[in-house]
Design a protein around this motif. Structure first.
Motif, mmCIF file in Angstrom:
data_model
loop_
_atom_site.group_PDB
_atom_site.id
_atom_site.type_symbol
_atom_site.label_atom_id
_atom_site.label_comp_id
_atom_site.label_asym_id
_atom_site.label_seq_id
_atom_site.Cartn_x
_atom_site.Cartn_y
_atom_site.Cartn_z
ATOM 1 N N LYS A 195 76.350 -6.620 -6.663
ATOM 2 C CA LYS A 195 75.057 -7.252 -6.218
ATOM 3 C C LYS A 195 75.014 -8.761 -5.908
ATOM 4 O O LYS A 195 74.194 -9.259 -5.821
ATOM 5 C CB LYS A 195 74.049 -6.950 -7.010
ATOM 6 N N ALA A 196 76.467 -9.586 -6.184
ATOM 7 C CA ALA A 196 76.663 -10.769 -5.872
ATOM 8 C C ALA A 196 77.998 -11.185 -5.588
ATOM 9 O O ALA A 196 78.919 -10.484 -6.156
ATOM 10 C CB ALA A 196 75.967 -11.510 -7.201
ATOM 11 N N PRO A 197 78.363 -12.335 -5.367
ATOM 12 C CA PRO A 197 79.512 -12.541 -5.025
ATOM 13 C C PRO A 197 80.255 -13.108 -6.388
ATOM 14 O O PRO A 197 79.554 -13.496 -7.273
ATOM 15 C CB PRO A 197 79.645 -13.829 -4.063
ATOM 16 N N GLN A 198 81.547 -12.681 -6.510
ATOM 17 C CA GLN A 198 82.262 -12.981 -7.664
ATOM 18 C C GLN A 198 83.354 -14.275 -7.489
ATOM 19 O O GLN A 198 83.581 -14.389 -6.284
ATOM 20 C CB GLN A 198 82.806 -11.868 -8.364
ATOM 21 N N ALA A 234 73.122 -16.237 -0.567
ATOM 22 C CA ALA A 234 72.760 -17.381 0.091
ATOM 23 C C ALA A 234 73.487 -18.738 -0.490
ATOM 24 O O ALA A 234 73.824 -19.753 0.174
ATOM 25 C CB ALA A 234 71.205 -17.863 -0.082
ATOM 26 N N LEU A 235 73.569 -18.918 -1.916
ATOM 27 C CA LEU A 235 74.336 -20.083 -1.940
ATOM 28 C C LEU A 235 75.876 -19.845 -1.842
ATOM 29 O O LEU A 235 76.509 -20.971 -1.411
ATOM 30 C CB LEU A 235 74.268 -20.009 -3.825
ATOM 31 N N ASP A 236 76.363 -18.825 -1.684
ATOM 32 C CA ASP A 236 77.599 -18.661 -1.344
ATOM 33 C C ASP A 236 77.966 -18.928 0.034
ATOM 34 O O ASP A 236 78.787 -19.829 0.665
ATOM 35 C CB ASP A 236 78.148 -17.211 -1.381
ATOM 36 N N ARG A 237 77.162 -18.853 0.923
ATOM 37 C CA ARG A 237 77.065 -19.165 2.399
ATOM 38 C C ARG A 237 76.976 -20.729 2.439
ATOM 39 O O ARG A 237 77.602 -21.219 3.359
ATOM 40 C CB ARG A 237 75.796 -18.639 3.063
ATOM 41 N N VAL A 273 93.923 -19.460 -13.309
ATOM 42 C CA VAL A 273 92.660 -19.661 -13.457
ATOM 43 C C VAL A 273 92.113 -21.100 -13.482
ATOM 44 O O VAL A 273 90.913 -21.450 -12.698
ATOM 45 C CB VAL A 273 92.300 -19.206 -15.223
ATOM 46 N N ALA A 274 92.872 -22.063 -13.794
ATOM 47 C CA ALA A 274 92.425 -23.668 -13.694
ATOM 48 C C ALA A 274 92.187 -23.934 -12.050
ATOM 49 O O ALA A 274 91.354 -24.711 -11.798
ATOM 50 C CB ALA A 274 93.460 -24.470 -14.349
ATOM 51 N N ARG A 275 93.301 -23.299 -11.439
ATOM 52 C CA ARG A 275 93.199 -23.570 -10.010
ATOM 53 C C ARG A 275 91.780 -23.034 -9.298
ATOM 54 O O ARG A 275 91.331 -23.809 -8.487
ATOM 55 C CB ARG A 275 94.335 -23.144 -9.234
ATOM 56 N N LEU A 276 91.788 -22.032 -9.536
ATOM 57 C CA LEU A 276 90.579 -21.359 -8.967
ATOM 58 C C LEU A 276 89.112 -22.067 -9.731
ATOM 59 O O LEU A 276 88.261 -22.309 -8.911
ATOM 60 C CB LEU A 276 90.336 -19.694 -9.659
ATOM 61 N N LEU A 277 88.953 -22.215 -10.831
ATOM 62 C CA LEU A 277 87.823 -23.075 -11.083
ATOM 63 C C LEU A 277 87.656 -24.386 -10.742
ATOM 64 O O LEU A 277 86.779 -24.883 -10.115
ATOM 65 C CB LEU A 277 87.765 -23.177 -12.973
ATOM 66 N N GLY A 278 88.855 -24.896 -10.572
ATOM 67 C CA GLY A 278 88.827 -26.334 -10.225
ATOM 68 C C GLY A 278 88.543 -26.484 -8.567
ATOM 69 O O GLY A 278 88.293 -27.506 -8.080
ATOM 70 N N THR A 279 88.804 -25.470 -8.009
ATOM 71 C CA THR A 279 88.668 -25.304 -6.435
ATOM 72 C C THR A 279 86.988 -24.952 -6.214
ATOM 73 O O THR A 279 86.513 -25.547 -5.309
ATOM 74 C CB THR A 279 89.395 -24.276 -5.759
ATOM 75 N N VAL A 280 86.619 -24.128 -7.098
ATOM 76 C CA VAL A 280 85.172 -23.368 -6.643
ATOM 77 C C VAL A 280 83.979 -24.293 -7.102
ATOM 78 O O VAL A 280 83.152 -24.793 -6.495
ATOM 79 C CB VAL A 280 85.162 -21.915 -7.243
ATOM 80 N N PHE A 281 84.323 -24.694 -8.532
ATOM 81 C CA PHE A 281 83.110 -25.123 -9.012
ATOM 82 C C PHE A 281 82.652 -26.791 -8.595
ATOM 83 O O PHE A 281 81.424 -26.966 -8.270
ATOM 84 C CB PHE A 281 83.149 -25.216 -10.467
ATOM 85 N N LEU A 311 79.939 -26.060 -5.813
ATOM 86 C CA LEU A 311 78.750 -25.803 -6.351
ATOM 87 C C LEU A 311 78.083 -26.791 -6.836
ATOM 88 O O LEU A 311 76.679 -27.062 -6.450
ATOM 89 C CB LEU A 311 78.939 -24.654 -7.667
ATOM 90 N N PHE A 312 78.590 -27.706 -7.447
ATOM 91 C CA PHE A 312 77.699 -29.024 -7.759
ATOM 92 C C PHE A 312 77.480 -29.971 -6.699
ATOM 93 O O PHE A 312 76.445 -30.607 -6.657
ATOM 94 C CB PHE A 312 78.746 -30.007 -8.738
ATOM 95 N N ARG A 313 78.391 -29.962 -5.625
ATOM 96 C CA ARG A 313 77.899 -30.544 -4.312
ATOM 97 C C ARG A 313 76.900 -30.122 -3.672
ATOM 98 O O ARG A 313 76.041 -31.034 -3.028
ATOM 99 C CB ARG A 313 78.985 -30.398 -3.213
ATOM 100 N N ILE A 314 76.283 -29.005 -3.972
ATOM 101 C CA ILE A 314 75.139 -28.355 -3.586
ATOM 102 C C ILE A 314 73.916 -28.158 -4.517
ATOM 103 O O ILE A 314 73.114 -27.279 -4.311
ATOM 104 C CB ILE A 314 75.176 -27.159 -2.634
ATOM 105 N N ASP A 315 74.223 -29.062 -5.320
ATOM 106 C CA ASP A 315 73.192 -29.530 -6.554
ATOM 107 C C ASP A 315 72.930 -28.387 -7.511
ATOM 108 O O ASP A 315 71.738 -28.233 -8.020
ATOM 109 C CB ASP A 315 71.667 -29.707 -5.783
#
Length: 311
Positions: free
Chosen positions: A206-209, A294-297, A220-228, A231-235
């Protein structure tokens, strides 16, 4: 004391029992409410209100768990317990047992037990009920309850690490982790993770993972350092908070709506497991829930704009 006053005094205990049996905040709250209805509807006053209410909430929880197990077998992706930000029941004499039993690692181990084994283990090992009280609660003899407890202990001991790191040490590690997450510092993240760290997400379809399951410090470090950082850029904001008694955080969108929770299992000075709950059905008790799709988009759009070559 009135019935209402007696019940409210015991409500934290009842919820804590039900949550450990069910692994669901919503189902535990429903079990407590059903317990009140039965208590309020009974004409006779029990000799022991605590015994009556504990027995009632335990039996209701066992019945709910039996039906819930069928749903969990059909669950999309990894099933994780609903995140709990604070256990309402406190007992200084049982603080270690209470904290350990509410961690996601412990709750997932409890999933290995039968409903009866789980109830017996929770009542006896976590809340220190006497065997006579446990037997009355689950409707079995004391001898049968002792056998159930032996089996439950065996299942739990087989896979149970104790996340007994010093509280201050855990907090310092978590602070470094979330700072590195905000900065997208892959190198720092990797130093904080165990070599065989696991990243596990529960979206329930029911939500993107972040991913179905990622292992290894580098991955794990590469994934976290790429994604998060995106997220902070969009507040998106990160609010550090204990999740199921472990270091963690609640992530919210710019309007304060909940996106997901993140919990860290810490052992031997390293983060062993990172668990994220994104399924909106499991977050409603924390407040209004964001539209994760919507956040994923929005993140994808921000990435496209960033990577677009200048004219």
């Amino acid at each position: 004391m009135s019935k209402v006053e007696e019940f409210e005094e015991l409500r934290p205990l009842l919820f804590s029992i039900a949550y450990r049996i069910l692994g669901s905040v919503g189902e535990a709250e429903d079990a407590v409410q059903e317990t009140w209805l039965r208590f309020d509807g009974s004409s006779a006053r029990p000799a022991s209100t605590k015994a009556f209410l504990s027995t009632t909430v335990t039996r209701i929880s066992i019945d709910v768990l039996r039906s819930a197990r069928v749903r969990r077998e059909e669950y999309v992706g990894t099933w994780l317990p609903e995140p709990l930000l604070g256990d309402p029941y406190e007992d200084p004499a049982r603080s270690v047992e209470l904290a350990d039993s509410v961690s996601m690692a412990a709750l997932l181990l409890l999933e290995r037990l039968s409903p009866l084994e789980r109830a017996v283990f929770v009542l006896r090992e976590v809340f220190a009920f006497g065997f006579d009280e446990v037997a009355a609660a689950v409707g079995r003899s004391e001898a049968a309850c002792r056998q159930l407890l032996v089996r439950a202990r065996g299942h739990m001991a087989a896979g149970r690490p104790r996340f007994a790191a010093d509280r201050r040490e855990r907090q310092e590690l978590a602070t470094r982790f979330f700072d590195a997450l905000k900065n997208g510092d892959v190198g720092e993240l990797q130093t904080l993770l165990a070599a065989d760290v696991q990243l596990v997400g529960d979206g329930g379809g029911k939500a993107p993972q972040l991913a179905k399951g990622v292992m290894g410090a580098q991955n794990v470090a590469r994934l976290l350092g790429t994604v998060f950082p995106w997220l902070f850029r969009i507040d998106v904001t990160c609010q550090p908070h204990e999740v199921n008694g472990q270091p963690g955080a609640v992530f919210r969108d710019r309007d304060g709506k909940v996106i997901h929770t993140l919990a860290l299992d810490v052992l031997d000075g390293r983060i062993q497991t990172i668990r994220t709950v994104v399924n909106p059905d499991k977050l409603g008790h924390l407040g209004p829930v964001a539209d994760a799709w919507a956040l994923d988009r929005e993140v994808k759009q921000a990435r496209r704009q960033w990577n677009r070559p200048e004219k």
